[in-house]
Enzyme design. Structure first.
Site, mmCIF file in Angstrom:
data_model
loop_
_atom_site.group_PDB
_atom_site.id
_atom_site.type_symbol
_atom_site.label_atom_id
_atom_site.label_comp_id
_atom_site.label_asym_id
_atom_site.label_seq_id
_atom_site.Cartn_x
_atom_site.Cartn_y
_atom_site.Cartn_z
ATOM 1 N N ASN A 105 65.399 -22.928 -57.488
ATOM 2 C CA ASN A 105 65.485 -21.579 -56.946
ATOM 3 C C ASN A 105 64.929 -20.521 -57.882
ATOM 4 O O ASN A 105 64.646 -19.404 -57.440
ATOM 5 C CB ASN A 105 66.918 -21.256 -56.545
ATOM 6 C CG ASN A 105 67.247 -21.822 -55.180
ATOM 7 O OD1 ASN A 105 66.388 -21.899 -54.308
ATOM 8 N ND2 ASN A 105 68.478 -22.238 -54.971
ATOM 9 N N GLU A 141 70.213 -31.148 -58.783
ATOM 10 C CA GLU A 141 70.216 -30.481 -60.084
ATOM 11 C C GLU A 141 71.641 -30.502 -60.629
ATOM 12 O O GLU A 141 72.550 -29.940 -60.025
ATOM 13 C CB GLU A 141 69.721 -29.046 -59.949
ATOM 14 C CG GLU A 141 68.259 -28.952 -59.556
ATOM 15 C CD GLU A 141 67.792 -27.520 -59.364
ATOM 16 O OE1 GLU A 141 66.727 -27.175 -59.901
ATOM 17 O OE2 GLU A 141 68.488 -26.744 -58.676
ATOM 18 N N SER A 156 73.479 -22.427 -55.916
ATOM 19 C CA SER A 156 72.108 -22.433 -56.410
ATOM 20 C C SER A 156 71.794 -21.210 -57.255
ATOM 21 O O SER A 156 70.714 -21.122 -57.844
ATOM 22 C CB SER A 156 71.133 -22.492 -55.229
ATOM 23 O OG SER A 156 71.394 -21.436 -54.322
#
Length: 291
Positions: A191, A153, A120
């Site tokens: 994030n 994502e 992330s």
């Protein structure tokens, strides 16, 4: 239609276990790799508990529990990943460790196997550079908890081929997930917002503004979030949050991404969250979220 039949998941922690559920539930043979047998045993037990609760709630048919578990296979041998068409890495945020893992996978997996990372914060291009097959490498960041959230994502690295990205995209859809395309930038979409936001919640606790339960209640009630930021941090793990902060802050120098001192103190006290029974909240069981 996806050409992927067998899915590998490297890492059986909170994220890895959730991703494995998504794949096995969607009908894929799923091989979960971890270096520790006890971690695999815990993930399998949590997975079965989650599926049984899903059946009780009418989310899946009762006879599906056994069928899904039959598609779930754990292994401590990296060689067992040789039959996978894609391997999704879900280990902690350390570039050197990820490179070591992918180097080992590259030696045993056939040329057609796609590699993906659930990172992330770390650059997909950087991870791909140590994978042995940077053209067949894709970022696939699942949203925690993966077994309940649909978002993935999808991020190509600078060297990711169009064919590899398209294959990974089709596979994500075949799992019943919702992919969104992002560029290979720190934090991607989620994030970029979430790490500073969660740190702000931690700082409210540090400053004595409110108790964790009240902060979570305020966020859930006013903003409609299903989970408060401190509940989410307990699920993620405070040790993981520290790694996320260090990676994000190291890349962006964003002050709000810097790790709050309270996190380091909680780690020292082994108050890591749900996995240790104590974080910002107290837990009496080790069930998977949603079970």
């Amino acid at each position: 239609m996806t050409t992927i039949k067998t899915v590998g998941v490297a890492g059986s922690g909170t994220m890895g276990a959730g991703i494995a559920i998504v794949a096995a539930r969607a009908g894929f043979k799923t091989i979960v790799y971890d270096t520790r047998q006890e971690a695999l045993d815990r993930a399998r037990s949590q997975t079965e508990g989650f599926l049984k609760k899903s059946a009780e709630r009418g989310k899946i048919q009762p006879d599906e529990v056994g069928k899904i578990m039959d598609r779930w296979q754990g292994t401590t041998s990296v060689a067992a990943m040789a039959e996978c068409d894609i391997v999704i890495e879900a280990i902690f945020e350390d570039l050197a460790v990820k490179h070591e893992l992918f180097s080992a996978l590259d030696k045993v997996c056939p040329p057609h196997t796609l590699f993906a990372s659930n990172t992330s914060t770390i650059s997909i291009t950087e991870i791909a550079g140590g994978s042995g097959r940077p053209d067949r490498f894709v970022g696939m960041h699942f949203c925690l908890p993966a077994q309940l959230m649909k978002l993935v994502e999808m991020s190509p690295g600078l060297t990711t081929s169009d064919e590899s990205f398209a294959t990974a995209w089709e596979f994500t859809l075949a799992m019943g997930q919702k992919p969104v395309r992002t560029q290979d930038t720190p934090g991607f979409i989620l994030n970029y917002f979430l790490i500073p936001f969660n740190n702000d919640a931690i700082r409210l606790v540090e400053q004595g503004v409110a108790e964790p339960a009240d902060i979570d209640a305020a966020i859930k009630t006013a903003l409609g979030y299903p989970m408060g930021p401190l509940e989410l941090l307990d699920l993620v793990g405070l040790d993981t949050q520290k790694l996320l902060c260090e990676a994000m802050y190291g890349l962006t120098n964003e002050p709000r991404a810097a790790c709050p001192p309270l996190v380091r103190r909680m780690i020292a006290a082994r108050r890591l969250g749900k996995k240790t029974g104590q974080g910002f909240h107290t837990y009496s069981d080790s069930k998977m979220f949603g079970a």
